[in-house]
Design an enzyme around this catalytic site. Structure first.
Site, short mmCIF file in Angstrom:
data_model
loop_
_atom_site.label_atom_id
_atom_site.label_comp_id
_atom_site.label_asym_id
_atom_site.label_seq_id
_atom_site.Cartn_x
_atom_site.Cartn_y
_atom_site.Cartn_z
N GLU A 1 -11.50 0.28 -3.47
CA GLU A 1 -10.64 0.80 -2.38
C GLU A 1 -9.40 1.45 -3.01
OE1 GLU A 1 -9.58 -2.62 0.01
OE2 GLU A 1 -8.38 -3.51 -1.57
N ASP B 1 0.82 -1.23 0.00
CA ASP B 1 0.00 0.00 0.00
C ASP B 1 0.85 1.28 0.00
OD1 ASP B 1 -2.14 -1.80 0.40
OD2 ASP B 1 -2.10 -1.51 2.57
O1 FUB Z 1 -3.45 -3.37 3.53
C1 FUB Z 1 -4.78 -3.66 3.88
C2 FUB Z 1 -5.69 -3.30 2.76
O2 FUB Z 1 -5.39 -4.06 1.61
C3 FUB Z 1 -5.62 -1.88 2.26
O3 FUB Z 1 -6.17 -0.95 3.12
C4 FUB Z 1 -6.31 -2.05 0.97
O4 FUB Z 1 -6.19 -0.96 0.10
C5 FUB Z 1 -5.66 -3.29 0.44
O5 FUB Z 1 -4.44 -3.03 -0.20
#
Ligand code: FUB
Length: 322
Positions: A223, A15
């Protein structure tokens, strides 16, 4: 730079949020670890407990410096569990780290921690940001100095539990032809410690000017919001989640609406995909992660970078991994 480069081969980092501060490139990743928690749709297996900061001054070949642990769950007064994707913004010579974390009721909130240096350490505020919810904060500073936070994530990110910024009794995931659940955008207060207004939906329109639909899994938001400016326009990019694509849409202001443009990065090895886009020393870069070094363990991800190119219309040329 012709081939993607792994940045932190000795550890699992994911991330990446990347910014240029004080002339140097700083990377703020999640710090993956082996927790032994079984994989599920809530993402319980992503049980991260601290953040490191990395920096470099040569993306293609330079040393990636690890500045160590800059914030950990144990130091956050309201902490429950799971430090997910963070971001950092600078204002008035101070640095503000925004991080999603579950509180003691297992509800994701967004916290803020403050430092005098981009290298941290970051001191957390006693409470989460008032009115915050869900995950994946990404902060964009516009040319007039105003700072905007983009946030939200479906499924384990809990966005489906909210409507018009209010918590619902029961989660609602739109279906079929209903408009897809949007990311959120909110202007930050002058002191950077709160929201200056109610968060607004980030609407992505299709080629007919209609909001993307819930069933449009290849294009709709899931996301990992990111915002960058290019030639006076606003590029909102994000992960489609269950179809594992990084896509983007363009608007003419930070709030949108944004018109869907296409793919940036096809699916990588691993369930999640997450990125940031930054310009450094005149070249554009895509930072992201995959699970190749861990042999495909989706909760043990590794940071990567590759160069990004635009065509003469300002369209991003998709990164071809294969
Ligand atoms: O790292 C946990 C979660 O996985 C992140 O918040 C999302 O964007 C995905 O990458």
């Amino acid at each position: 730079m012709n081939t993607p480069r792994y940045l932190v081969p000795g550890d699992y980092m994911a991330d990446p949020a990347v910014h240029v501060f004080e002339g140097r490139l700083y990377i703020y990743p999640s710090h993956d670890r082996e927790s032994g928690i079984p994989e599920n749709d809530n993402g319980d297996h992503f049980d991260m407990a601290d953040y490191h900061v990395f920096s470099m001054d040569d993306v293609a070949h330079g040393l990636v410096q690890d500045h160590g642990v800059v914030l950990k769950v144990a130091d956050i007064p309201w902490a429950g569990r799971q430090l997910w994707d963070c971001d950092v913004a600078c204002k008035g010579g101070r640095y503000y780290m925004y991080f999603p974390l579950k509180d003691r009721n297992d509800i994701f909130r967004i916290g803020v921690a403050v430092a005098d240096s981009p290298r941290g350490p970051f001191t957390p505020m006693p409470d989460p940001v008032r009115g915050s919810y869900s995950i994946d904060p990404a902060v964009f500073t516009d040319h007039d100095g105003a700072c905007y936070m983009y946030f939200g994530g479906l499924w384990g990110g809990q966005l489906q539990r909210y409507r018009e910024n209010k918590a619902l009794e029961c989660a609602v995931l739109p279906q079929g032809d209903e408009p897809a659940l949007p990311s959120r955008v909110v202007r930050l207060s002058d002191d950077m410690l709160g929201f200056a207004e109610e968060p607004r939906p980030v609407v992505i329109l299709d080629e007919d000017g209609k909001p993307l639909k819930a069933a449009d899994n290849d294009r709709r938001f899931f996301e990992a919001s990111w915002m960058h400016g290019y030639q006076g326009r606003y590029y909102f990019s994000y992960s489609t989640g269950d179809t594992h694509r990084i896509c983007y849409a363009i608007g003419d202001n930070p709030y949108g609406p944004f018109v869907y443009q296409g793919l940036i990065l096809p699916p990588v090895v691993g369930w999640t995909t997450h990125h940031s886009i930054v310009v450094y020393k005149g070249r554009w870069y895509l930072f992201y992660h995959d699970c190749v070094p861990s042999g495909g363990k989706t909760w043990l991800r590794s940071l990567k970078v590759t160069q990004l190119h635009y065509d003469d219309q300002g369209r991003i040329i998709p990164v071809c991994e294969f």
